[in-house]
Design a protein around this motif. Structure first.
Motif, PDB file in Angstrom:
ATOM      1  N   GLN A 199       0.823  -1.208   0.000  1.00  0.00           N
ATOM      2  CA  GLN A 199       0.000   0.000   0.000  1.00  0.00           C
ATOM      3  C   GLN A 199       0.859   1.261   0.000  1.00  0.00           C
ATOM      4  O   GLN A 199       0.596   2.193  -0.761  1.00  0.00           O
ATOM      5  CB  GLN A 199      -0.956   0.024   1.200  1.00  0.00           C
ATOM      6  CG  GLN A 199      -1.938   1.174   1.133  1.00  0.00           C
ATOM      7  CD  GLN A 199      -2.826   1.118  -0.107  1.00  0.00           C
ATOM      8  OE1 GLN A 199      -3.473   0.104  -0.359  1.00  0.00           O
ATOM      9  NE2 GLN A 199      -2.867   2.186  -0.872  1.00  0.00           N
ATOM     10  N   ASP A 242       0.997   3.991  -3.042  1.00  0.00           N
ATOM     11  CA  ASP A 242       0.801   5.418  -2.787  1.00  0.00           C
ATOM     12  C   ASP A 242       2.028   6.249  -3.147  1.00  0.00           C
ATOM     13  O   ASP A 242       1.977   7.478  -3.100  1.00  0.00           O
ATOM     14  CB  ASP A 242       0.435   5.643  -1.319  1.00  0.00           C
ATOM     15  CG  ASP A 242      -0.933   5.065  -0.966  1.00  0.00           C
ATOM     16  OD1 ASP A 242      -1.737   4.799  -1.886  1.00  0.00           O
ATOM     17  OD2 ASP A 242      -1.190   4.871   0.246  1.00  0.00           O
ATOM     18  N   TYR A 297       5.177   6.153  -1.662  1.00  0.00           N
ATOM     19  CA  TYR A 297       6.016   6.602  -0.553  1.00  0.00           C
ATOM     20  C   TYR A 297       7.257   5.758  -0.310  1.00  0.00           C
ATOM     21  O   TYR A 297       8.228   6.250   0.268  1.00  0.00           O
ATOM     22  CB  TYR A 297       5.202   6.640   0.746  1.00  0.00           C
ATOM     23  CG  TYR A 297       3.995   7.522   0.682  1.00  0.00           C
ATOM     24  CD1 TYR A 297       4.095   8.861   0.308  1.00  0.00           C
ATOM     25  CD2 TYR A 297       2.735   7.030   0.984  1.00  0.00           C
ATOM     26  CE1 TYR A 297       2.981   9.672   0.244  1.00  0.00           C
ATOM     27  CE2 TYR A 297       1.610   7.839   0.934  1.00  0.00           C
ATOM     28  CZ  TYR A 297       1.744   9.157   0.557  1.00  0.00           C
ATOM     29  OH  TYR A 297       0.637   9.960   0.493  1.00  0.00           O
TER      30      TYR A 297
END
Length: 104
Positions: free
Chosen positions: A55, A59, A61
């Motif tokens: 996740q 996203d 990051y």
């Protein structure tokens, strides 16, 4: 590292952090604005680290890998493509709790 009370000083001086995908380790590193590669321990029960790593990667990051692909990840990484992690908003959670417990 063996146990340390805090990694704050180490994180402050780091150009890149390579860590397991524990939520605390990930968030502390991202909140310090450091690029992060998370190495999945796929032997953990229910493989929750993989879910978090995927996740955060989706996203934009972090980068993630496992032990066998770490060298390849280091050789091909583009840290400039990582997005800055947004700051937390603890006041929103506090406000939510106030409403739930009718404190407002």
């Amino acid at each position: 590292f063996r146990f340390k009370d805090s990694l704050a000083e180490d994180l402050q001086g780091a150009d890149l952090v390579i860590s397991h995908a524990g939520a605390g380790s990930c968030l502390e590193t991202l909140e310090k604005g450091k690029p992060l590669i998370v190495v999945i321990n796929d032997k953990l029960m229910h493989n929750h680290q993989l879910e978090l790593a995927k996740q955060l990667h989706r996203d934009g990051y972090v980068l993630y890998c496992n032990c066998s692909t770490l060298v390849e990840t280091l050789q091909s990484m583009d840290l400039a493509a990582l997005k800055p992690f947004p700051p937390g908003q603890p006041e929103k959670f506090a406000s939510f709790l106030d409403k739930v417990f009718e404190l407002q």
